[in-house]
Design a protein around this motif. Structure first.
Motif, short mmCIF file in Angstrom:
data_model
loop_
_atom_site.label_atom_id
_atom_site.label_comp_id
_atom_site.label_asym_id
_atom_site.label_seq_id
_atom_site.Cartn_x
_atom_site.Cartn_y
_atom_site.Cartn_z
N UNK A 192 40.97 42.98 38.53
CA UNK A 192 41.94 42.19 37.77
C UNK A 192 41.30 40.92 37.22
N UNK A 193 41.83 40.46 36.09
CA UNK A 193 41.52 39.11 35.63
C UNK A 193 42.38 38.13 36.44
N UNK A 194 41.76 37.03 36.88
CA UNK A 194 42.49 36.01 37.64
C UNK A 194 42.36 34.70 36.89
N UNK A 195 43.49 34.06 36.66
CA UNK A 195 43.50 32.78 35.95
C UNK A 195 43.49 31.65 36.98
N UNK A 196 42.36 30.92 37.12
CA UNK A 196 42.30 29.86 38.14
C UNK A 196 43.18 28.66 37.82
N UNK A 197 43.74 28.61 36.60
CA UNK A 197 44.63 27.51 36.26
C UNK A 197 46.08 27.80 36.62
N UNK A 198 46.47 29.08 36.55
CA UNK A 198 47.86 29.43 36.80
C UNK A 198 48.06 30.35 38.00
N UNK A 199 46.97 30.98 38.45
CA UNK A 199 47.09 31.95 39.55
C UNK A 199 47.56 33.32 39.07
N UNK A 200 47.62 33.53 37.78
CA UNK A 200 48.10 34.81 37.24
C UNK A 200 47.07 35.91 37.44
N UNK A 201 47.55 37.12 37.73
CA UNK A 201 46.71 38.29 37.97
C UNK A 201 47.08 39.37 36.98
N UNK A 202 46.08 39.91 36.25
CA UNK A 202 46.32 40.98 35.29
C UNK A 202 45.31 42.09 35.54
N UNK A 203 45.81 43.28 35.90
CA UNK A 203 44.94 44.40 36.24
C UNK A 203 44.24 44.96 35.00
N UNK A 204 42.94 45.30 35.17
CA UNK A 204 42.19 45.86 34.06
C UNK A 204 41.54 47.20 34.40
N UNK A 205 41.45 47.55 35.70
CA UNK A 205 40.80 48.81 36.08
C UNK A 205 41.19 49.19 37.50
#
Length: 425
Positions: free
Chosen positions: A295-308
């Motif tokens: 997943x991509x992790x956004x260190x500013x917001x804590x958001x997680x988006x799966x990519x594989x």
């Protein structure tokens, strides 16, 4: 006409001759003094640091069905050329230290006890140790409640001010403050997770997998801060979720992030995770279906988006397995995952976008490999094989990530966890 030589003249002649001879001898010695090599003593051996390996696991004192053959925390010295572990001592005054971790400066070691009878509330416990920096020996500081039953994982927060604990059967995570002397205080926060019941098996299981994961309720299996220290994440293997909080460093309270949790594949049982070096890619290992979710992790917001999503077993594998541990190499180029039941190690190459490609599946040479860890140099990868009562090791090719079995077996009763440190000179 020659004069007769008197006794007195003879005496003076001997003395003069001796003087001349002596003078000649001194002169020769002086002439060659600069050419004589005087042996110098060899230099004194210089002190060198040692590599210390701590191994924990299950002892006879454990919840029903969890008792093991371990004695406590075993301490070894690692031979740096071969990876051989030589026993030093075992700290026995602790029950089932199934997960251990060191503080960042290696001054303290924290060990959970995977039990449910520490107090009248049925909690597990966490023990704090001071570590001798020159020998690696342990000195117990104190023991506190883990905040819930049967803890499975703990870590030191990025700030170094708190120990974070995942209580598997307690269905909760806890925050324990670290005092100036390294000892622990009572929990500043205990958070209980709730959610709908999930299936025991995932729909995308490997073919022929009869293994199940406990989805009777919340079962936090890992808790750790992201590399920035801004967020705290927890894998809940019972609710199939990844929880995200911030930690108030003044109060020791966990505050839910804007998106407080992320749902994973039902039944997959997210177990352990690793971040890449940038802190922007999250690799989450799911126990039940033996998959890694990237997943991509956004260190500013804590958001997680799966990519594989990628399997930790090759396409030809059939049967039961449960994934256990995930590591990322010091180079940031490779990911490794262990498969219990399947008794294998998966080796992945990391692409430029963070996605994974399975390169190899290596036999563990033992049964039910759980924890894995690199030595401090990254030269060797060690595996704790719970049912084989042994630690095995592999030489790491740092160029291509491949593993070569060292043929080293170290006997340890029911091993499940590692910690490594280099001693001070």
């Amino acid at each position: 006409m020659s004069q007769p030589v008197t006794r007195r003249d003879f005496t003076f002649g001997l003395a003069a001759g001796a003087a001349i001879a002596g003078a000649g001898s001194i002169s020769v010695s002086a002439a060659y003094a600069d050419d004589v090599s005087v042996p110098t003593p060899p230099p004194l051996p210089q002190p060198v640091s040692k590599t210390i390996c701590f191994v924990g696991g299950y002892t006879k004192h454990a919840p029903p069905g969890g008792a093991g053959n371990g004695q406590g925390i075993s301490v070894f010295e690692m031979e740096r050329d071969t990876g051989t572990l030589t026993p030093i001592t075992t700290f026995t005054d602790i029950a089932s230290p199934s997960f251990i971790t060191l503080s960042k400066d290696h001054r303290f070691l924290y060990a959970l006890s995977e039990i449910d009878d520490f107090n009248k509330d049925g909690d597990g416990s966490v023990t704090a140790f001071a570590v001798d920096p020159k020998t690696g020996s342990l000195r117990k500081l104190n023991v506190v409640s883990s905040g819930g039953a049967v803890p499975a994982h703990l870590s030191v927060h990025h700030s170094g001010r708190y120990v974070l604990v995942a209580n598997y059967m307690g269905g909760c995570v806890a925050v324990l403050p670290i005092h100036a002397d390294g000892s622990l205080g009572e929990a500043t926060d205990v958070v209980h997770n709730t959610g709908p019941r999930q299936p025991e098996r995932a729909a995308d299981n490997p073919q022929g997998n009869f293994a199940v994961s406990d989805h009777s309720g919340s079962h936090p299996h890992m808790i750790h801060s992201d590399p920035s220290g801004r967020y705290v994440l927890a894998d809940d293997a019972g609710l199939d979720r990844v929880y995200v909080w911030t930690l108030n460093l003044q109060t020791g309270k966990l505050v839910p992030a804007k998106t407080p949790y992320y749902d994973m594949e039902p039944g997959c049982a997210p177990r352990h995770f690793q971040f890449n070096h940038s802190g922007r890619i999250l690799y989450n290992l799911c126990e039940q279906n033996s998959k890694i979710v990237v997943s991509n992790f956004d260190p500013d917001t804590g958001a997680i988006n799966n990519i594989q999503t990628v399997s930790t077993v090759t396409s030809h594998f059939r049967g039961s397995t449960l994934a256990a541990e995930i590591l990322i190499s010091a180079s940031g180029k490779f990911v490794y995952a262990s498969n219990r039941l399947g008794d294998s190690l998966a080796v992945f190459a990391i692409g430029s976008d963070g996605t994974l490609t399975l390169q190899d599946e290596v036999w563990m040479h033992a049964d039910y490999g759980r924890a894995m860890m690199f030595d401090p140099s990254g030269t060797f990868l060690f595996c704790a094989n719970q049912r084989s009562d042994a630690v095995t090791s592999f030489k790491v090719n740092k160029s291509d990530g491949q593993l070569a079995f060292t043929s080293n077996f170290t006997p340890v009763g029911s091993p499940t966890t590692f910690a490594f440190m280099n001693t001070e000179v």
